[in-house]
Design an enzyme around this catalytic site. Structure first.
Site, mmCIF file in Angstrom:
data_model
loop_
_atom_site.group_PDB
_atom_site.id
_atom_site.type_symbol
_atom_site.label_atom_id
_atom_site.label_comp_id
_atom_site.label_asym_id
_atom_site.label_seq_id
_atom_site.Cartn_x
_atom_site.Cartn_y
_atom_site.Cartn_z
ATOM 1 N N LYS A 50 0.844 -1.198 0.000
ATOM 2 C CA LYS A 50 0.000 0.000 0.000
ATOM 3 C C LYS A 50 0.879 1.248 0.000
ATOM 4 O O LYS A 50 1.872 1.329 0.731
ATOM 5 C CB LYS A 50 -0.918 -0.028 1.222
ATOM 6 C CG LYS A 50 -1.944 1.095 1.285
ATOM 7 C CD LYS A 50 -2.848 0.890 2.499
ATOM 8 C CE LYS A 50 -3.882 2.004 2.650
ATOM 9 N NZ LYS A 50 -4.771 1.777 3.822
ATOM 10 N N SER B 76 -10.255 -0.520 7.130
ATOM 11 C CA SER B 76 -9.590 -0.352 5.838
ATOM 12 C C SER B 76 -8.875 -1.591 5.327
ATOM 13 O O SER B 76 -8.410 -1.607 4.188
ATOM 14 C CB SER B 76 -8.602 0.815 5.901
ATOM 15 O OG SER B 76 -9.284 2.039 6.059
ATOM 16 N N SER C 111 -9.610 1.795 3.023
ATOM 17 C CA SER C 111 -8.777 2.513 2.079
ATOM 18 C C SER C 111 -7.730 1.644 1.397
ATOM 19 O O SER C 111 -7.049 2.094 0.478
ATOM 20 C CB SER C 111 -8.070 3.654 2.806
ATOM 21 O OG SER C 111 -7.150 3.141 3.790
#
Length: 231
Positions: free
Chosen positions: A48, A152, A128
């Site tokens: 990420k 997330s 996210s």
């Protein structure tokens, strides 16, 4: 949109990952930067884009930070100790890993990555850590790192049909990760199967004196500091 997912129980080679990235990433908006996955590695891992990885920018999905470069986060340093893990790229995320509006987070939007697309069809991809979940579901990687402040990791894992694990805060260091909330942030893993997830998680475990919430699990740390890699 057609189903662009890759079966989780089907073997996935580094060549297939590269082929699928070239063919589908522009449609799915999952991966920001990547290099060819190494064929001689056992686990091919994406990260990420709010987690520092040397050699790649770390933008947290923000156009203002698009050229920011950070050294390896503590968890990445731990992963590099394992010669069977290949860290080969960065995934898109909801901008700054948080809410932009109440309607945008479920679709993983950022100015750099646009809207993430669920490879299973026309449904939300979650946020996210959406890019990481999409990448795993689409067969772009074996596993991907994400972070969670409030859902997330678990929500995109559920939405995209992949395995997701959010560890107890402090089990994996947050050093080198662009924060959203120092009280709640935790890095974790999305993966094609629980065995891959276990190997990545165990490799990242370690006490970090720079993270005031980091704690020691003596047995795990002793195992990880030995030559017996959990693979």
């Amino acid at each position: 949109m057609a189903d662009l997912s890759f079966p989780l129980d089907k073997p996935l080679s580094s060549l297939e990952m590269k082929t699928r990235l070239l063919q589908f990433n522009e449609k799915l908006h999952a991966v920001r930067k990547w290099k060819d996955p190494q064929a001689d590695k056992a686990i091919h891992l994406l990260v990420k884009d709010n987690i520092g990885v040397s050699g790649f920018p770390t933008s947290a999905g923000s156009y203002a930070l698009k050229d920011l470069e950070l050294p390896d986060a503590f968890c990445i340093q731990r992963l590099r100790r394992n010669p069977k893990i290949d860290i080969f790229g960065k995934t898109h995320l909801t901008e700054l890993a948080g809410f932009v509006t109440s309607n945008v987070l479920p679709y993983g939007y950022s100015e750099l990555g646009g809207f993430g697309r669920n490879p299973h069809g026309n449904c939300p991809c979650g946020g996210s850590s959406a890019g990481s979940a999409i990448a795993v579901a689409a067969g772009f990687c074996d596993a991907a790192l994400g972070t969670e402040t409030r859902g997330s990791l678990m929500i995109p894992g559920f939405r995209n049909g992949v395995f997701s694990f959010k560890p107890t805060r402090g089990l994996i260091s947050r050093s080198g990760i662009i924060p959203l909330s120092s009280s709640f942030d935790a890095p974790g893993v999305l993966a094609r199967n629980p065995e891959i997830m276990k190997k990545v998680i165990l490799t990242m475990v370690g006490v970090d004196l720079e993270d005031d919430q980091s704690f020691e699990l003596r047995k795990l740390c002793k195992m990880l500091d030995s030559s017996q890699w959990p693979l």
